[in-house]
Scaffold this motif. Structure first.
Motif, PDB file in Angstrom:
ATOM      1  N   ILE A  35       0.839  -1.193   0.000  1.00  0.00           N
ATOM      2  CA  ILE A  35       0.000   0.000   0.000  1.00  0.00           C
ATOM      3  C   ILE A  35       0.875   1.243   0.000  1.00  0.00           C
ATOM      4  O   ILE A  35       1.719   1.413   0.876  1.00  0.00           O
ATOM      5  N   VAL A  36       0.666   2.078  -1.000  1.00  0.00           N
ATOM      6  CA  VAL A  36       1.514   3.247  -1.204  1.00  0.00           C
ATOM      7  C   VAL A  36       0.718   4.515  -0.927  1.00  0.00           C
ATOM      8  O   VAL A  36      -0.330   4.725  -1.519  1.00  0.00           O
ATOM      9  N   TYR A  37       1.216   5.346  -0.025  1.00  0.00           N
ATOM     10  CA  TYR A  37       0.701   6.709   0.120  1.00  0.00           C
ATOM     11  C   TYR A  37       1.598   7.580  -0.735  1.00  0.00           C
ATOM     12  O   TYR A  37       2.814   7.554  -0.543  1.00  0.00           O
ATOM     13  N   SER A  38       1.000   8.332  -1.628  1.00  0.00           N
ATOM     14  CA  SER A  38       1.835   9.130  -2.516  1.00  0.00           C
ATOM     15  C   SER A  38       1.438  10.589  -2.513  1.00  0.00           C
ATOM     16  O   SER A  38       0.298  10.936  -2.762  1.00  0.00           O
ATOM     17  N   GLY A  39       2.400  11.451  -2.231  1.00  0.00           N
ATOM     18  CA  GLY A  39       2.186  12.891  -2.336  1.00  0.00           C
ATOM     19  C   GLY A  39       2.478  13.362  -3.751  1.00  0.00           C
ATOM     20  O   GLY A  39       2.329  14.524  -4.080  1.00  0.00           O
ATOM     21  N   THR A  81      -1.749   2.521  10.674  1.00  0.00           N
ATOM     22  CA  THR A  81      -1.738   2.919   9.270  1.00  0.00           C
ATOM     23  C   THR A  81      -1.696   1.692   8.366  1.00  0.00           C
ATOM     24  O   THR A  81      -0.978   0.734   8.630  1.00  0.00           O
ATOM     25  N   PRO A  82      -2.493   1.733   7.296  1.00  0.00           N
ATOM     26  CA  PRO A  82      -2.408   0.631   6.336  1.00  0.00           C
ATOM     27  C   PRO A  82      -1.202   0.808   5.402  1.00  0.00           C
ATOM     28  O   PRO A  82      -0.834  -0.124   4.700  1.00  0.00           O
ATOM     29  N   ALA A  83      -0.588   2.011   5.416  1.00  0.00           N
ATOM     30  CA  ALA A  83       0.441   2.315   4.421  1.00  0.00           C
ATOM     31  C   ALA A  83       1.720   1.530   4.674  1.00  0.00           C
ATOM     32  O   ALA A  83       2.143   1.357   5.816  1.00  0.00           O
ATOM     33  N   ASP A  84       2.330   1.055   3.593  1.00  0.00           N
ATOM     34  CA  ASP A  84       3.636   0.403   3.687  1.00  0.00           C
ATOM     35  C   ASP A  84       4.755   1.359   3.313  1.00  0.00           C
ATOM     36  O   ASP A  84       5.798   1.380   3.945  1.00  0.00           O
ATOM     37  N   VAL A  85       4.519   2.128   2.245  1.00  0.00           N
ATOM     38  CA  VAL A  85       5.538   3.100   1.885  1.00  0.00           C
ATOM     39  C   VAL A  85       4.910   4.467   1.689  1.00  0.00           C
ATOM     40  O   VAL A  85       3.731   4.593   1.373  1.00  0.00           O
ATOM     41  N   PHE A  86       5.755   5.477   1.923  1.00  0.00           N
ATOM     42  CA  PHE A  86       5.346   6.860   1.731  1.00  0.00           C
ATOM     43  C   PHE A  86       6.265   7.435   0.667  1.00  0.00           C
ATOM     44  O   PHE A  86       7.486   7.389   0.807  1.00  0.00           O
ATOM     45  N   LEU A  87       5.649   7.923  -0.378  1.00  0.00           N
ATOM     46  CA  LEU A  87       6.430   8.390  -1.517  1.00  0.00           C
ATOM     47  C   LEU A  87       6.040   9.829  -1.773  1.00  0.00           C
ATOM     48  O   LEU A  87       4.853  10.144  -1.874  1.00  0.00           O
ATOM     49  N   THR A  88       7.022  10.727  -1.825  1.00  0.00           N
ATOM     50  CA  THR A  88       6.610  12.107  -2.029  1.00  0.00           C
ATOM     51  C   THR A  88       7.687  12.970  -2.640  1.00  0.00           C
ATOM     52  O   THR A  88       8.786  12.501  -2.924  1.00  0.00           O
ATOM     53  N   ASN A  89       7.349  14.243  -2.846  1.00  0.00           N
ATOM     54  CA  ASN A  89       8.184  15.124  -3.643  1.00  0.00           C
ATOM     55  C   ASN A  89       9.012  16.107  -2.838  1.00  0.00           C
ATOM     56  O   ASN A  89       9.534  17.047  -3.394  1.00  0.00           O
ATOM     57  N   ASP A  90       9.083  15.935  -1.536  1.00  0.00           N
ATOM     58  CA  ASP A  90       9.744  16.948  -0.736  1.00  0.00           C
ATOM     59  C   ASP A  90      10.597  16.288   0.335  1.00  0.00           C
ATOM     60  O   ASP A  90      10.092  15.570   1.203  1.00  0.00           O
ATOM     61  N   ALA A  91      11.900  16.560   0.275  1.00  0.00           N
ATOM     62  CA  ALA A  91      12.818  15.963   1.238  1.00  0.00           C
ATOM     63  C   ALA A  91      12.496  16.433   2.656  1.00  0.00           C
ATOM     64  O   ALA A  91      12.622  15.678   3.615  1.00  0.00           O
ATOM     65  N   GLY A  92      12.048  17.700   2.779  1.00  0.00           N
ATOM     66  CA  GLY A  92      11.720  18.217   4.104  1.00  0.00           C
ATOM     67  C   GLY A  92      10.619  17.410   4.763  1.00  0.00           C
ATOM     68  O   GLY A  92      10.686  17.093   5.949  1.00  0.00           O
ATOM     69  N   SER A  93       9.598  17.042   3.982  1.00  0.00           N
ATOM     70  CA  SER A  93       8.493  16.264   4.541  1.00  0.00           C
ATOM     71  C   SER A  93       8.950  14.862   4.913  1.00  0.00           C
ATOM     72  O   SER A  93       8.536  14.307   5.928  1.00  0.00           O
ATOM     73  N   LEU A  94       9.822  14.280   4.086  1.00  0.00           N
ATOM     74  CA  LEU A  94      10.334  12.945   4.387  1.00  0.00           C
ATOM     75  C   LEU A  94      11.165  12.982   5.668  1.00  0.00           C
ATOM     76  O   LEU A  94      11.035  12.119   6.540  1.00  0.00           O
TER      77      LEU A  94
END
Lengths: 343, 534
Positions: A35-39, A81-94
């Motif tokens: 399950i992917v959460y993607s920003g 959380t059901p999420a396995d990975v979090f994928l996004t566009n901002d290093a600050g948020s990661l």
């Protein structure tokens, strides 16, 4: 008609069991699932995930949403959380997600070989996948490129009502202003923001694509966006009168503001092995090419070439502020943004 | 329910209603708590930067939309009820169709049409010269007009059924006494339908202040939009909490005012002389006049946007937009909306019943509690629901139950707006008569009350179904993974300016809403059962 509430109730119960049954039965067959959460916008990630799904046989489920919103959601969900990975566009948020202990440190040789260390967290709890630059888009009919050498020029009165900016909730804006703040200090940053606010007026957008559109239509002369929005627009409309402008390249200047899209595995993930497979897929040369090309970004793998349409990565340099600092800079940056009253 | 006649012994129904009310209040309490525990510096910072602008934007928008919908809705209702002309029946229900058109769909269609460089502007400039400009959809006027086009049917529908149910003998008496038509309208007709108008305007204003989709697509800063931006752009939710509290206060003040209005003007039909008005037949000239008013309104609110959606959809479908995924969205949307609307009717019934039949302080308070959810903007209701679920029933988190709860919370008041009057219009006398004739309470409910209120309740269900189908912010924030709805699809595509790709989903929302709307209109809203009541 006394039966109508009862019929409704019955209907509700039947449908309810149907749906809940569905929802609760999915985890049972979830062995090969991720399950992917993607920003990152759905259309910029789904093709890559589809490719991964067909290669690996792992069933990928995607939730696309806003980056900060997803960090908030991950935090609220905690261990549930059901999420396995979090994928996004901002290093600050990661990095912020890492500080909140939402992400899991990963020990992966493939990652350390493929992605230079300045583009990932020290413990690999997040891993950069592609580079993106915050730059100026200008309308070639209205502006000559030598009119702007630095981002700070955009705050000058000559751009009054000629500038489009993202709203203050945009992670790009927050990251960009953070770098400016780290380079030039609070006072100049504040002046810069005040200038942006007065020059933009009501031209404050939720989406960078809208800013590019506004510049292309001549509604405004210049805009602040991530570089790939320009190329994406040009790919759809090759004759649009817009171009990218790389600022702050003069001797001793700040350099271009860089950010990365990246990925992290959640601490609560129940499918860590599948998550590892996805990361391996994304950092390998083929995956890097696929991931960066889809969005016209710069691959982080040193051996993978960027799309030839882009400005050559060798021809400009990036600002020196380390990506991981974006997280700690964010709150003071937001305070500045709010003091100025940017909306 | 039998014990409902005793004061000291609370009936099971009363318990149900109290417990429901407590649950419905929880999210609001959470918001109030969040805002009041915020640091004073957050408050002063927001007061000095955002709040004045946001308050002004929100209030002025609500006021101007309410004003125009009042004029549009009332005049159209008047025309449809009092005049007869060819095609009247078609127009009568055509004017309800805008309810099927989500405001954000109107917003994105008009943003494209009238936006900078859009088709309308090109045409206008060809006509008036290259410097000519149209009203921007992103301006105050633009947002007001778009909101008005979408919400005037609330006033129209309620005013129309009130006019239909009006006993014209009052007017005839006035006319017979030599009162001028204008004064009759002002002194007799308008006061009689005032509760309906107030209820319609209440729907409009609450809709405007809680709308998220249109204002965000048009970049018009209202409180609700600002709350969403704070929630999705900040890690710290206190600012969202503070702005939400303002919204809650605003909506509450407003709801209390509306209730006071309605309470002041409550009418029961008491005499047996009940007649509906006769329609005036109109000649060609008047018919043309009426049509030059009705057609453009309908065209702007429904005809033109629907045509454009169809045009875009054809393009999108030829590119293969109709796949299995798409039909999944359709299924998700329909089931969710049907379930949530059904649940809300069931939950609302005891609250509305007790408040109208046994209006004790407690019962009225319970009903008021249900209105709390409407005062919560979608994003905030979502936040509260999310936190409450993850804290107390994490098992259910990630299922559609969370969404259903958020929907019921947010849309129940909308349903109550037509469930309550339906109950109020039944004079308690009828039930009392039935009781003296030896009917049991269960019997009375089945044989007398339910048939009388049935239409109001169907209307409530339909209204909620329609609104839930269109709901955005809570769905955006709470949907389970992989569970997208049509509304989400429209939003995702439209906000990236993929207008064509958004069109099939938007069109389908409209289509799915049509049968429900037809039901709504054919039931004549709150029914024609008054003859039975008298």
């Amino acid at each position: 008609m006394a039966s109508s509430p009862r019929a409704l109730l019955a209907l509700a119960l039947v449908l309810g069991t149907l749906i809940l049954g569905n929802a609760s039965s999915t985890p049972a067959i979830a062995a090969d699932k991720l399950i992917v959460y993607s920003g990152r916008a759905e259309r910029l990630i789904k093709p890559v995930l589809d490719e991964f799904q067909s290669k690996s046989g792992v069933q990928v489920e995607l939730l696309s949403s806003g980056t900060t919103e997803l960090v908030n959601r991950l935090q609220a969900e905690g261990d549930h959380t059901p999420a396995d990975v979090f994928l996004t566009n901002d290093a600050g948020s990661l990095e912020h997600a890492r500080e909140l202990k939402l992400l899991r440190p990963m020990n992966m040789r493939e990652v350390e070989r493929a992605i230079p260390s300045q583009f990932r967290a020290p413990d690999n709890s997040w891993i950069g996948l592609s580079g993106r630059f915050w730059i100026v888009v200008y309308n070639t009919n209205l502006v000559k490129p030598d009119q702007i050498t630095s981002l700070l020029d955009l705050a000058q009165p000559q751009w009054k009502n000629k500038l489009a900016i993202p709203n203050s909730g945009s992670e790009y804006l927050q990251a960009g202003v953070s770098v400016i703040k780290a380079t030039f200090g609070d006072e100049r940053t504040k002046q810069f923001l005040q200038g942006l606010k007065s020059n933009a007026g009501t031209q404050v957008y939720q989406k960078s694509s809208q800013i590019v559109e506004a510049v292309a239509k001549g509604q405004v002369a210049v805009g602040l966006v991530n570089h790939y929005y320009i190329y994406r627009h040009l790919a759809a409309q090759p004759t649009a009168p817009i171009a990218a402008l790389m600022t702050d390249q003069q001797e001793g200047g700040m350099g271009a503001i860089m950010n990365v899209a990246g990925i992290g595995v959640t601490r609560a993930s129940k499918h860590v092995e599948n998550a590892k497979l996805l990361i391996e897929f994304l950092v390998a040369q083929a995956g890097q090419k696929l991931f960066a090309d889809l969005d016209k970004e710069y691959p982080l793998h040193p051996d993978v070439k960027a799309d030839p349409a882009l400005i050559d990565r060798q021809s400009f340099r990036a600002a020196l502020v380390p990506l991981a600092r974006l997280a700690e800079l964010r709150e003071p940056t937001l305070t500045l943004i709010e003091q100025v009253g940017l909306r | 329910m039998v014990t409902a006649t005793r004061f000291n012994a609370p009936s099971p129904l009363q318990w149900v209603s109290v417990i429901t009310a407590v649950f419905l209040l929880l999210p609001t309490c959470y918001i109030v708590y969040m805002a009041l525990t915020a640091a004073p510096t957050s408050w002063s910072r927001l007061w000095s930067t955002r709040i004045p602008e946001l308050l002004w934007n929100t209030l002025s928008l609500a006021a101007s939309v309410a004003f125009i919908t009042l004029i549009l809705g009332l005049s159209l209702a008047w025309i449809m009820v009092r005049y007869d002309f060819p095609g009247r029946r078609i127009w009568e229900w055509a004017l309800v169709l805008p309810l099927a058109m989500p405001t954000y769909v109107l917003a994105y269609v008009y943003a494209h049409l009238f936006g900078m460089g859009g088709p309308a502007e090109q045409w206008w400039q060809a006509l008036m010269g290259p410097e000519a400009r149209l009203v921007s959809p992103q301006s105050f006027t633009g947002v007001t007009l778009i909101m008005t086009l979408d919400t005037f049917p609330f006033v129209y529908l309620l005013a129309r059924s009130a006019l239909l149910n009006l006993n014209v003998s009052f007017e005839e008496v006035a006319r017979a006494c030599g009162v001028s038509p204008w004064t009759t309208l002002r002194r007799i007709t308008l006061p009689l339908i005032r509760p309906a108008i107030a209820a319609g305007l209440a729907l409009v204003i609450l809709y405007v202040i809680s709308d998220f989709g249109a204002v965000s697509l048009l970049r018009y800063q209202t409180l609700t939009y600002a709350v969403y931006q704070q929630m999705t752009g900040r890690y710290d939710q206190t600012a969202a909490g503070i702005l939400s509290l303002l919204l809650v206060v605003m909506a509450t003040v407003f709801l209390v005012t509306e209730r006071w209005f309605r309470r002041r003007s409550r009418f029961h039909q008491t005499s047996g002389r009940y007649r509906t008005s006769t329609r005036h037949r109109r000649g060609v000239l008047r018919t043309t006049l009426i049509m030059t008013y009705v057609v453009p309104v309908f065209g702007a609110a429904f005809g033109i946007p629907a045509a454009i959606l169809i045009y875009w959809s054809i393009a999108a479908i030829s590119q293969g937009a109709l796949d299995a995924r798409f039909f999944g969205f359709v299924w998700n949307s329909s089931v969710l909306s049907a379930l949530a609307a059904g649940g809300a009717v069931l939950i609302g019934l005891p609250l509305a019943y007790l408040a109208s039949r046994r209006p004790s302080r407690l019962n009225i308070a319970c009903l008021q509690a249900a209105y709390a959810g409407y005062a919560l903007p979608g994003p905030v209701a979502a936040l509260a629901v999310l936190v409450l679920f993850t804290q107390f029933v994490p098992v259910l988190y990630g299922s559609i139950v969370v969404l259903l709860v958020a929907y019921v919370l947010h849309f129940l008041p909308l349903g109550l707006q037509s469930m309550e009057p339906a109950l109020q219009q039944v004079t308690p006398n009828v039930e009392e008569v039935a009781r003296t004739l030896g009917c049991t309470t269960r019997h009375i409910l089945r044989r007398v009350t339910l048939p009388l209120i049935q239409n109001g309740f169907i209307a409530a269900w339909v209204l909620m179904f329609l609104q839930i189908m269109k709901e955005l912010p809570a769905t955006l924030l709470l949907r389970p993974v992989g569970f997208d709805t049509l509304a989400i699809r429209v939003w995702l595509e439209a906000s990236e300016e993929y207008y064509q790709l958004a069109a099939p989903s938007a069109l389908l929302i409209v289509f799915l809403s049509l049968p429900a709307l037809m039901l709504l209109v054919s039931k004549d809203w709150r029914g024609r059962h008054q003859e039975v009541v008298t």
